[in-house]
Design an enzyme around this catalytic site. Structure first.
Site, PDB file in Angstrom:
ATOM      1  N   GLY A 215      38.567  56.680  59.576  1.00 19.40           N
ATOM      2  CA  GLY A 215      37.714  55.515  59.776  1.00 19.40           C
ATOM      3  C   GLY A 215      38.538  54.329  60.238  1.00 19.40           C
ATOM      4  O   GLY A 215      38.161  53.601  61.150  1.00 19.40           O
ATOM      5  N   ALA A 216      39.687  54.153  59.589  1.00 18.05           N
ATOM      6  CA  ALA A 216      40.573  53.045  59.906  1.00 18.05           C
ATOM      7  C   ALA A 216      41.931  53.284  59.265  1.00 18.05           C
ATOM      8  O   ALA A 216      42.039  54.081  58.339  1.00 18.05           O
ATOM      9  CB  ALA A 216      39.983  51.732  59.378  1.00 18.05           C
TER      10      ALA A 216
ATOM     11  N   GLU B 156      45.578  51.220  57.931  1.00 17.25           N
ATOM     12  CA  GLU B 156      46.092  49.897  57.563  1.00 17.25           C
ATOM     13  C   GLU B 156      47.496  49.578  58.077  1.00 17.25           C
ATOM     14  O   GLU B 156      48.277  48.934  57.371  1.00 17.25           O
ATOM     15  CB  GLU B 156      46.075  49.782  56.038  1.00 17.25           C
ATOM     16  CG  GLU B 156      47.141  50.612  55.272  1.00 17.25           C
ATOM     17  CD  GLU B 156      46.698  52.023  54.875  1.00 17.25           C
ATOM     18  OE1 GLU B 156      45.803  52.577  55.538  1.00 17.25           O
ATOM     19  OE2 GLU B 156      47.268  52.558  53.910  1.00 17.25           O
ATOM     20  N   ASN B 157      47.867  50.004  59.290  1.00 17.48           N
ATOM     21  CA  ASN B 157      49.190  49.655  59.820  1.00 17.48           C
ATOM     22  C   ASN B 157      49.418  48.158  59.613  1.00 17.48           C
ATOM     23  O   ASN B 157      48.534  47.354  59.907  1.00 17.48           O
ATOM     24  CB  ASN B 157      49.263  49.966  61.312  1.00 17.48           C
ATOM     25  CG  ASN B 157      48.708  51.332  61.627  1.00 17.48           C
ATOM     26  OD1 ASN B 157      49.240  52.327  61.167  1.00 17.48           O
ATOM     27  ND2 ASN B 157      47.605  51.374  62.365  1.00 17.48           N
TER      28      ASN B 157
ATOM     29  N   HIS C 275      38.681  46.780  53.006  1.00 13.94           N
ATOM     30  CA  HIS C 275      39.549  47.834  52.468  1.00 13.94           C
ATOM     31  C   HIS C 275      40.935  47.785  53.115  1.00 13.94           C
ATOM     32  O   HIS C 275      41.960  47.775  52.435  1.00 13.94           O
ATOM     33  CB  HIS C 275      38.886  49.196  52.708  1.00 13.94           C
ATOM     34  CG  HIS C 275      39.686  50.379  52.279  1.00 13.94           C
ATOM     35  ND1 HIS C 275      39.393  51.098  51.142  1.00 13.94           N
ATOM     36  CD2 HIS C 275      40.774  50.985  52.828  1.00 13.94           C
ATOM     37  CE1 HIS C 275      40.275  52.092  51.012  1.00 13.94           C
ATOM     38  NE2 HIS C 275      41.115  52.042  52.031  1.00 13.94           N
ATOM     39  N   GLU C 276      40.966  47.735  54.432  1.00 13.38           N
ATOM     40  CA  GLU C 276      42.267  47.782  55.115  1.00 13.38           C
ATOM     41  C   GLU C 276      43.070  46.505  54.859  1.00 13.38           C
ATOM     42  O   GLU C 276      44.283  46.556  54.689  1.00 13.38           O
ATOM     43  CB  GLU C 276      42.085  48.018  56.621  1.00 13.38           C
ATOM     44  CG  GLU C 276      41.301  49.289  56.990  1.00 13.38           C
ATOM     45  CD  GLU C 276      41.759  50.570  56.300  1.00 13.38           C
ATOM     46  OE1 GLU C 276      42.940  50.637  55.883  1.00 13.38           O
ATOM     47  OE2 GLU C 276      40.945  51.504  56.160  1.00 13.38           O
TER      48      GLU C 276
ATOM     49  N   GLU D 270      44.981  54.162  47.407  1.00 11.10           N
ATOM     50  CA  GLU D 270      43.638  54.268  47.982  1.00 11.10           C
ATOM     51  C   GLU D 270      42.550  53.871  46.984  1.00 11.10           C
ATOM     52  O   GLU D 270      41.547  53.262  47.357  1.00 11.10           O
ATOM     53  CB  GLU D 270      43.387  55.674  48.533  1.00 11.10           C
ATOM     54  CG  GLU D 270      44.220  56.011  49.769  1.00 11.10           C
ATOM     55  CD  GLU D 270      44.019  55.047  50.935  1.00 11.10           C
ATOM     56  OE1 GLU D 270      43.072  54.239  50.911  1.00 11.10           O
ATOM     57  OE2 GLU D 270      44.830  55.095  51.878  1.00 11.10           O
TER      58      GLU D 270
HETATM   59  N1  BES Z   1      45.060  54.953  54.786  1.00  9.40           N
HETATM   60  C1  BES Z   1      43.713  55.312  55.095  1.00  9.40           C
HETATM   61  C2  BES Z   1      43.580  56.062  56.404  1.00  9.40           C
HETATM   62  C3  BES Z   1      44.015  57.514  56.349  1.00  9.40           C
HETATM   63  C4  BES Z   1      43.189  58.444  55.777  1.00  9.40           C
HETATM   64  C5  BES Z   1      45.227  57.918  56.873  1.00  9.40           C
HETATM   65  C6  BES Z   1      43.583  59.769  55.716  1.00  9.40           C
HETATM   66  C7  BES Z   1      45.630  59.238  56.810  1.00  9.40           C
HETATM   67  C8  BES Z   1      44.799  60.175  56.231  1.00  9.40           C
HETATM   68  C9  BES Z   1      42.819  54.082  55.175  1.00  9.40           C
HETATM   69  O1  BES Z   1      43.200  53.011  54.378  1.00  9.40           O
HETATM   70  C10 BES Z   1      41.455  54.517  54.696  1.00  9.40           C
HETATM   71  O2  BES Z   1      41.308  54.753  53.542  1.00  9.40           O
HETATM   72  N2  BES Z   1      40.484  54.641  55.601  1.00  9.40           N
HETATM   73  C11 BES Z   1      39.167  55.125  55.278  1.00  9.40           C
HETATM   74  C12 BES Z   1      38.150  54.037  55.361  1.00  9.40           C
HETATM   75  C13 BES Z   1      38.074  53.234  54.105  1.00  9.40           C
HETATM   76  C14 BES Z   1      37.105  52.081  54.252  1.00  9.40           C
HETATM   77  C15 BES Z   1      37.674  54.052  52.908  1.00  9.40           C
HETATM   78  C16 BES Z   1      38.782  56.208  56.269  1.00  9.40           C
HETATM   79  O3  BES Z   1      39.550  56.451  57.198  1.00  9.40           O
HETATM   80  O4  BES Z   1      37.734  56.822  56.093  1.00  9.40           O
HETATM   81 ZN    ZN Z   2      42.840  53.035  52.338  1.00  6.71          ZN
END
Ligand code: BES
Ligand code: ZN
Length: 768
Positions: free
Chosen positions: A152-153, A155-156, A188-189, A211
């Site tokens: 979804g996103a 957080e770089n 979140h990010e 997370e």
């Molecule tokens: N750090 C994660 C992105 C991620 C997820 C990287 C799995 C590698 C593997 C990011 O902070 C995240 O949690 N993104 C979520 C969205 C969030 C609003 C819950 C996502 O990608 O669904």
């Molecule tokens: Zn996250």
């Protein structure tokens, strides 16, 4: 179709920075990075720090551009990012000079799709600076929307990457739910910019804290930016109740893992699961609430100060929270933060608290969806927890209690016959609650006489607890069904959404059986008043209710009314769609209602409606609109259309790689599509495994989506066969999802054998 353009982006988390440059690629090893990118002349390069200069150079006889970035702060490799694109941006500078930019395709920026993200980014950063008591550590914050992106996103640090649907909002075509998604993802990010990025957990075994924490505080940041949206309440739907659903299985696992248990890239990617995110969020919310928010925030701020630009382990946070407790006059906990939290993070599962209001006895038991299941995993705490219980008696909120043993006598919980007890107020704790029958009866009559006396979150809790207690055989299913009778008068979103999820589960179980007809009649009766209410206040669906969550409830009213056949509903939605088909350049369907309307029209139509939807999907320039069409296309009842659509998911020219697995999931949620999707995935298993097998969310979701309806012995044997047949390729990051599917199917078979008849009888008697 326009011209094909190419952009370059990166995704380093968890083990991919080593593919981009040589490095010690572990979260606990931090360094300062000096980054320079060489790229095409007409493109812009972005990275974590601000660009210092771009110059033209000649390399191998070719003119190229070289962009040099300032040194980063001391940081982990998994947070590095590079982007080269021809994207455009909009920007603001805050009072302290931090530059905020929103980047996207030129057309999206020109159309104003980045405006909402720009509007909320600053307030959210401001909120977290206050909450963490620490300034934003960098000089800029870029957010960029990418047309094809696995998660979804991400957080770089300083350059957050998003799916388009998680960042771009178009006021003419996007629904308010799309807007809310942007709000929570950005929040979140940005929460990670401190928790995770400034202070990083040393190794991936503690990912749940990173997370889980962001998944909890995203609601706080979101609430600050949109104070009228009741964001804080929604955590119970999107995290608590979804965590309960998997944590009640014997195949669950504890939040916390030992460092030496998490080694390989696929073990790391398996850490990104519902337990880490949603149970993590739920236990941290519970902790913050029993410490009180000021004490929690104080400990948190000190933790961030001590470990800034460094790394930590989860017990370091507990130490600082304990210090904050010790420094608070009058604050007393029954045990230390460590001891209380150990029980929630070192053992899997959660308790069901049973309150006997005749005696005041309170006891706890490990909640298992299948009561006879054997729990093989041992726990040093014997599946007992230290449980903070906020509660009320009819009309008065009481002092919080602690349950510290298996069972205990709490005299104040003994009540007379015209009172009731309601525990886990506002769902601040991560547990379910059961009562003696008399108290259940009194709660149900309270719901029926004046439901507003019970807080809105607890109305959702009563429904969800009752249905799940019934699924786990703690109470009769008819008791749970009775909690839905008051819905005739319910107008709030949270209880309706909780009810809908449990009823949907029922739909999945029964829509191929005789129960279905009677259930439809009952639900039609229940939804009708809500449908008519919204029909009136929206002046015949021409206006949108002003309250944010009321808009969600309006959608529920329309979709459930159409699916149960409330008179006029299907005709209405089909006529809206028809009008659009006649004039494709002028879609007058309100954005909030589009998903429901499209789905209903395509379900009721044939190839003509489907092809129209497909054309509109291909032309869509707003990602949120494209998703609505993509999911509605899965609603058709025509098998060949569904099969062709399944084939499209293997062709990235038709369905983007990021969207393939969710499209199959949509198809599987359609009763006609389910067996087609299951066959399709099995037939192409090697392909799907190769494409998605280690990409955390998408792959496990694919497995749970295509098996969601399974509830017969035959389906169970197919599942087991599937597990055997592919043992060699394996299931990658879907391994747990497959185990969960087997366990859930087993539980459903047993439950159905005992409960199908009483459920049928109950619906028949109510429908009469
Ligand atoms: N750090 C994660 C992105 C991620 C997820 C990287 C799995 C590698 C593997 C990011 O902070 C995240 O949690 N993104 C979520 C969205 C969030 C609003 C819950 C996502 O990608 O669904
Ligand atoms: Zn996250």
């Amino acid at each position: 179709m326009g011209k094909k353009r190419i952009i370059a982006i990166t995704q380093m988390q968890g083990t991919y920075a080593r593919k981009a440059f040589p490095c010690f690629d572990e979260p606990g090893m931090k360094a300062v990075f000096h980054i320079t990118l060489i790229h095409d002349l007409e493109k812009t390069a972005l990275s974590n720090s601000q660009e210092i200069k771009t110059e033209n150079v000649i390399i191998n006889g070719t003119q190229v551009a070289r962009t040099i970035f300032g040194p980063t702060k001391k940081m982990s490799t998994y947070l590095i990012a590079f982007v080269v694109s021809d994207f455009r941006f909009i920007s603001v500078k805050d009072k302290k000079g931090v530059l905020v930019r929103i980047w996207a395709r030129k057309k999206a920026i020109d159309d104003g799709q980045g405006d909402y993200a720009l509007k909320i980014t600053q307030p959210i950063l401001e909120f977290f600076e206050k909450y963490y008591n620490t300034s934003y550590p960098l000089s800029k914050s870029d957010q960029i929307a990418l047309p094809d992106f696995n998660s979804g996103a991400m957080e770089n640090w300083g350059l957050v990457t998003y799916r388009e649907t998680a960042l771009l909002y178009d006021s003419r075509t996007s629904a308010n739910g799309n807007k809310q998604r942007i709000l929570t993802v950005v929040s979140h990010e940005l929460a990670h910019m401190w928790f995770g990025n400034l202070v990083t957990l040393k190794w991936w075994n503690d990912l749940w804290l990173n997370e889980g924490f962001a998944s909890y505080v995203e609601y706080l940041g979101a609430d600050y930016a949109e104070p009228t949206w009741n964001m804080k309440e929604q955590i119970i739907l999107y995290d608590l109740q979804s965590a309960f659903a998997v944590d009640g299985l014997t195949s669950s696992h504890p939040l916390s893992r030992k460092e030496e248990e998490v080694n390989t890239p696929s073990e790391i990617s398996e850490m990104f699961n519902t337990i880490s995110y949603s149970k993590g969020a739920a236990v941290l919310k519970m902790l913050s609430e029993f410490l009180t928010e000021p004490v929690f925030a104080k400990g948190l701020g000190n933790y961030l100060k001590q470990f800034a630009f460094g790394s930590s382990v989860y017990t370091d946070l507990w130490d600082h929270l304990q210090k904050a407790v010790d420094q608070t006059p009058g604050m007393k906990l029954p045990h230390s933060v460590h001891e209380i939290m150990n029980r929630w993070i070192l053992q899997m599962g959660f308790p069901v608290i049973t309150i006997d209001t005749r005696t005041g006895n309170v006891s706890q038991k490990h909640f298992l969806l299948e009561p006879q299941a054997v729990v093989e995993r041992k726990s040093e705490f014997n599946y007992e927890w230290f449980v903070p219980i906020k509660w009320m008696k009819k009309h008065q909120v009481q002092d919080q209690l602690w349950l510290l043993q298996k069972s205990d006598l709490h005299n104040p919980m003994k009540v007379s016959k015209n009172e009731w007890v309601l525990a886990n107020l506002n769902m601040s704790g991560y547990f379910r609650v059961n009562y003696d029958l008399g108290n259940w009866e009194r709660l149900i009559s309270q719901l029926e006489s004046d439901h507003q006396v019970i807080p809105v979150v607890n109305r959702a809790q009563i429904l969800d607890d009752a249905f799940n207690l019934a699924r786990a055989s703690f109470i009769n299913i008819t008791l749970a069904l009775r909690t839905t009778k008051y819905l005739l008068r319910e107008r709030q979103y949270i209880p309706w959404e909780a009810a809908l999820r449990n009823l949907n589960y029922f739909f999945q179980l029964f829509d191929r059986s005789e129960v279905y007809g009677a259930m439809q009649v009952y639900l039609k009766k229940q939804i009708k008043p809500l449908f008519e209410y919204f029909e009136t206040i929206s002046s015949n669906w021409t206006r949108v209710p002003s309250g944010h969550t009321d808009q969600f409830t309006q959608i529920i009213s329309l979709s459930l009314a159409c699916s149960t056949g409330v008179e006029g509903c299907r005709e209405l939605t089909r006529s809206w769609f028809k009008k659009w088909m006649q004039n494709p350049h002028n879609n007058t369907i309100h954005p909030n209602l589009r998903s429901t309307v499209y789905c209903n029209a395509i379900a009721g139509g044939g190839a003509e409606e489907w092809n129209f939807g497909w054309q509109m999907f291909q032309k869509a320039t707003v990602a949120a609109e494209a998703v609505k069409l993509r999911s509605a296309l899965a609603c058709t009842k025509v098998p060949w259309l569904l099969n062709r659509y399944l084939e499209y998911t293997m062709n990235p020219e038709k369905i983007r790689k990021q969207d393939a697995t969710s499209t199959i999931g949509y198809i599987a949620s359609n009763i006609i599509g389910q067996p087609l999707a299951w066959d399709f995935v099995r037939a192409n298993w090697d392909y799907f495994f190769k494409m998605y097998g280690t990409g955390s969310f998408s792959f496990s979701r694919l497995i749970s989506d295509i098996t969601y309806r399974f509830c017969t012995p035959f389906e169970l044997s197919q599942l087991k066969r599937f597990q055997k047949d592919n043992a060699e390729t394996g299931f990658g990051s879907g391994t747990q999802a497959l185990q969960q599917a087997i366990e859930k199917t087993t539980a459903k078979i047993k439950w159905l054998a005992e409960n199908k008849e009483p459920v049928l009888q109950w619906f028949l008697s109510e429908a009469a």
